[in-house]
Scaffold this motif. Structure first.
Motif, mmCIF file in Angstrom:
data_model
loop_
_atom_site.group_PDB
_atom_site.id
_atom_site.type_symbol
_atom_site.label_atom_id
_atom_site.label_comp_id
_atom_site.label_asym_id
_atom_site.label_seq_id
_atom_site.Cartn_x
_atom_site.Cartn_y
_atom_site.Cartn_z
ATOM 1 N N GLU A 74 13.359 6.688 9.785
ATOM 2 C CA GLU A 74 13.717 6.547 8.370
ATOM 3 C C GLU A 74 13.156 5.250 7.797
ATOM 4 O OE1 GLU A 74 17.716 6.277 5.518
ATOM 5 O OE2 GLU A 74 17.877 6.889 7.618
ATOM 6 N N THR A 75 13.190 4.174 8.598
ATOM 7 C CA THR A 75 12.638 2.898 8.140
ATOM 8 C C THR A 75 11.132 3.003 7.950
ATOM 9 O OG1 THR A 75 14.383 1.604 9.189
ATOM 10 C CG2 THR A 75 12.310 0.465 8.751
ATOM 11 N N ILE A 76 10.450 3.664 8.878
ATOM 12 C CA ILE A 76 9.007 3.840 8.743
ATOM 13 C C ILE A 76 8.688 4.603 7.458
ATOM 14 C CG2 ILE A 76 6.984 4.981 9.755
ATOM 15 C CD1 ILE A 76 8.245 4.383 12.515
ATOM 16 N N GLN A 77 9.432 5.653 7.191
ATOM 17 C CA GLN A 77 9.215 6.429 5.973
ATOM 18 C C GLN A 77 9.474 5.587 4.721
ATOM 19 O OE1 GLN A 77 8.037 9.510 5.656
ATOM 20 N NE2 GLN A 77 7.905 9.955 7.843
ATOM 21 N N ARG A 78 10.542 4.781 4.772
ATOM 22 C CA ARG A 78 10.878 3.939 3.616
ATOM 23 C C ARG A 78 9.787 2.912 3.357
ATOM 24 N NH1 ARG A 78 13.382 -0.819 3.735
ATOM 25 N NH2 ARG A 78 14.288 -0.459 5.809
ATOM 26 N N HIS A 79 9.291 2.281 4.419
ATOM 27 C CA HIS A 79 8.217 1.304 4.251
ATOM 28 C C HIS A 79 6.971 1.966 3.680
ATOM 29 C CE1 HIS A 79 9.752 -1.930 7.308
ATOM 30 N NE2 HIS A 79 10.703 -1.482 6.527
ATOM 31 N N ALA A 80 6.580 3.104 4.252
ATOM 32 C CA ALA A 80 5.370 3.797 3.799
ATOM 33 C C ALA A 80 5.498 4.227 2.340
ATOM 34 C CB ALA A 80 5.095 5.006 4.693
ATOM 35 N N SER A 81 6.690 4.686 1.963
ATOM 36 C CA SER A 81 6.914 5.098 0.574
ATOM 37 C C SER A 81 6.743 3.922 -0.387
ATOM 38 C CB SER A 81 8.318 5.699 0.443
ATOM 39 O OG SER A 81 8.589 6.039 -0.908
ATOM 40 N N ALA A 82 7.254 2.751 0.005
ATOM 41 C CA ALA A 82 7.100 1.561 -0.843
ATOM 42 C C ALA A 82 5.636 1.205 -1.033
ATOM 43 C CB ALA A 82 7.854 0.386 -0.225
ATOM 44 N N TYR A 83 4.835 1.287 0.036
ATOM 45 C CA TYR A 83 3.410 0.957 -0.084
ATOM 46 C C TYR A 83 2.688 1.970 -0.961
ATOM 47 C CZ TYR A 83 4.737 -1.771 4.052
ATOM 48 O OH TYR A 83 5.368 -2.629 4.924
ATOM 49 N N ARG A 84 3.002 3.251 -0.782
ATOM 50 C CA ARG A 84 2.357 4.278 -1.611
ATOM 51 C C ARG A 84 2.676 4.075 -3.084
ATOM 52 N NH1 ARG A 84 3.611 7.955 2.824
ATOM 53 N NH2 ARG A 84 5.593 8.430 1.825
ATOM 54 N N GLU A 85 3.928 3.751 -3.388
ATOM 55 C CA GLU A 85 4.324 3.548 -4.783
ATOM 56 C C GLU A 85 3.617 2.344 -5.401
ATOM 57 O OE1 GLU A 85 8.545 3.347 -5.031
ATOM 58 O OE2 GLU A 85 8.848 5.408 -4.316
ATOM 59 N N GLN A 86 3.441 1.288 -4.610
ATOM 60 C CA GLN A 86 2.743 0.109 -5.122
ATOM 61 C C GLN A 86 1.285 0.428 -5.450
ATOM 62 O OE1 GLN A 86 3.934 -2.755 -5.975
ATOM 63 N NE2 GLN A 86 5.684 -3.311 -4.709
ATOM 64 N N ILE A 87 0.640 1.207 -4.570
ATOM 65 C CA ILE A 87 -0.779 1.497 -4.744
ATOM 66 C C ILE A 87 -1.015 2.502 -5.870
ATOM 67 C CG2 ILE A 87 -2.816 2.480 -3.603
ATOM 68 C CD1 ILE A 87 -1.637 1.400 -0.939
ATOM 69 N N ALA A 88 -0.113 3.459 -6.024
ATOM 70 C CA ALA A 88 -0.301 4.543 -6.986
ATOM 71 C C ALA A 88 -0.077 4.073 -8.427
ATOM 72 C CB ALA A 88 0.642 5.695 -6.660
ATOM 73 N N SER A 89 -0.564 4.865 -9.372
ATOM 74 C CA SER A 89 -0.299 4.630 -10.792
ATOM 75 C C SER A 89 1.189 4.844 -11.056
ATOM 76 C CB SER A 89 -1.141 5.604 -11.620
ATOM 77 O OG SER A 89 -0.911 5.412 -12.986
ATOM 78 N N PRO A 90 1.811 4.048 -11.927
ATOM 79 C CA PRO A 90 1.195 3.083 -12.837
ATOM 80 C C PRO A 90 1.054 1.660 -12.284
ATOM 81 C CG PRO A 90 3.501 3.306 -13.375
ATOM 82 C CD PRO A 90 3.248 4.251 -12.228
ATOM 83 N N SER A 91 1.586 1.391 -11.077
ATOM 84 C CA SER A 91 1.524 0.012 -10.561
ATOM 85 C C SER A 91 0.091 -0.402 -10.231
ATOM 86 C CB SER A 91 2.403 -0.126 -9.322
ATOM 87 O OG SER A 91 3.761 0.076 -9.636
#
Length: 289
Positions: A146-163
């Motif tokens: 679950e932690t791995i998924q949470r970390h990966a999700s945070a990175y994807r959100e940072q890279i993706a639009s609109p960030s």
């Protein structure tokens, strides 16, 4: 599985992390952050084993302080970006759980072989370990997917639009294992971010690689990682040190393993910051969106 493996991993429980920040520390403001058009980077600190949330915050604050102090001397491409700092917590629910996770992740241990090894090493006879052994092993004792998924999700959100931010991860100790797994998760999706939009600069890593051809620094004076390397020769070799430093004999600096020590002693401090600079220069050439 040999007794030595369990004894080596037990060092991760014994070597804690502690520090006190300098009072009144001041760093220059980032001029690029006043420019809405300036590219943004998200710099994440990922903590290691037996680190509380408060300690992780202190470690992350130390990283930000040291980086921003050196920023005015870094390459123009790095100064032109606005750097935002974040934590991705590798949660701690006690030394025994951390001990188990580290063994499972790096050595491929199952819960059964782990506990049998503890018993064979004579380490299961007192205190909290004995209490844990008296109950059944459940999902809480498994690798924290679950932690791995949470970390990966945070990175994807940072890279993706609109960030549309580039991401640099700076993990310490067991955090390197989580960061490698999170990197694989990010780039294992059907919708992948641009290659090179996510970089890792590892510190005190027990791993045998840094994903994405990332950089790392492990000290020759790091007792924990040196011990792991004796049992697992594939562990990345030491490539820095703390010089001749009183930090090495201070319990607060964990036998040469603490993150604060790495960012206080030389040459490890300067080399880590230079690795961050090099990685950020590479990130500057990537358009995340």
């Amino acid at each position: 599985m040999s007794t030595n493996r369990y004894l080596v991993l037990s060092l991760s429980v014994l070597l804690g992390v502690a520090w006190l920040p300098e009072a009144g520390a001041q760093v220059p403001a980032q001029s690029a952050c006043h420019n809405a058009a300036a590219p943004r980077t998200a710099i994440y600190f990922v903590n290691g084993v037996t680190t509380t949330r408060d300690e992780a915050r202190l470690n992350g604050g130390k990283l930000e302080l040291e980086f921003l102090s050196m920023l005015p001397t870094m390459a123009p491409a790095v100064q032109a970006m606005c750097h935002l700092f974040f934590l991705n917590i590798n949660p701690t629910s006690g030394a025994v759980k951390d001990f188990l996770e580290a063994g499972q992740q790096r050595l491929g241990l199952t819960s059964t072989t782990f506990w049998q090894g503890l018993e064979g090493a004579g380490l299961a006879t007192s205190g909290v370990i004995a209490q844990v052994l008296q109950r059944s092993v459940n999902n809480a004792d498994q690798i924290d997917q679950e932690t791995i998924q949470r970390h990966a999700s945070a990175y994807r959100e940072q890279i993706a639009s609109p960030s549309c931010r580039r991401v640099l991860i700076v993990p310490h100790s067991q955090g390197n294992l989580y960061s490698n797994a999170s990197y694989d998760e990010v780039y294992g999706q059907v919708q992948k971010p641009p290659l090179g939009a996510l970089k890792i600069v590892g510190v005190a890593t027990p791993a045998d690689a840094v994903q994405g051809s990332g950089l790392y620094r492990t000290s020759r004076t790091d007792i924990l990682i040196s011990g792991i390397r004796l049992i697992l020769p594939g562990t990345l070799p030491a490539n820095t040190n703390w010089g001749i430093s009183p930090l090495l004999v201070s319990p607060a600096y964990s036998g040469g393993h603490s993150f604060i020590g790495y960012l206080t002693a030389e040459p490890s401090r300067t080399q880590i910051l230079m690795d961050m600079e090099s990685s950020l220069i590479a990130l500057a050439s990537v358009n995340p969106c």
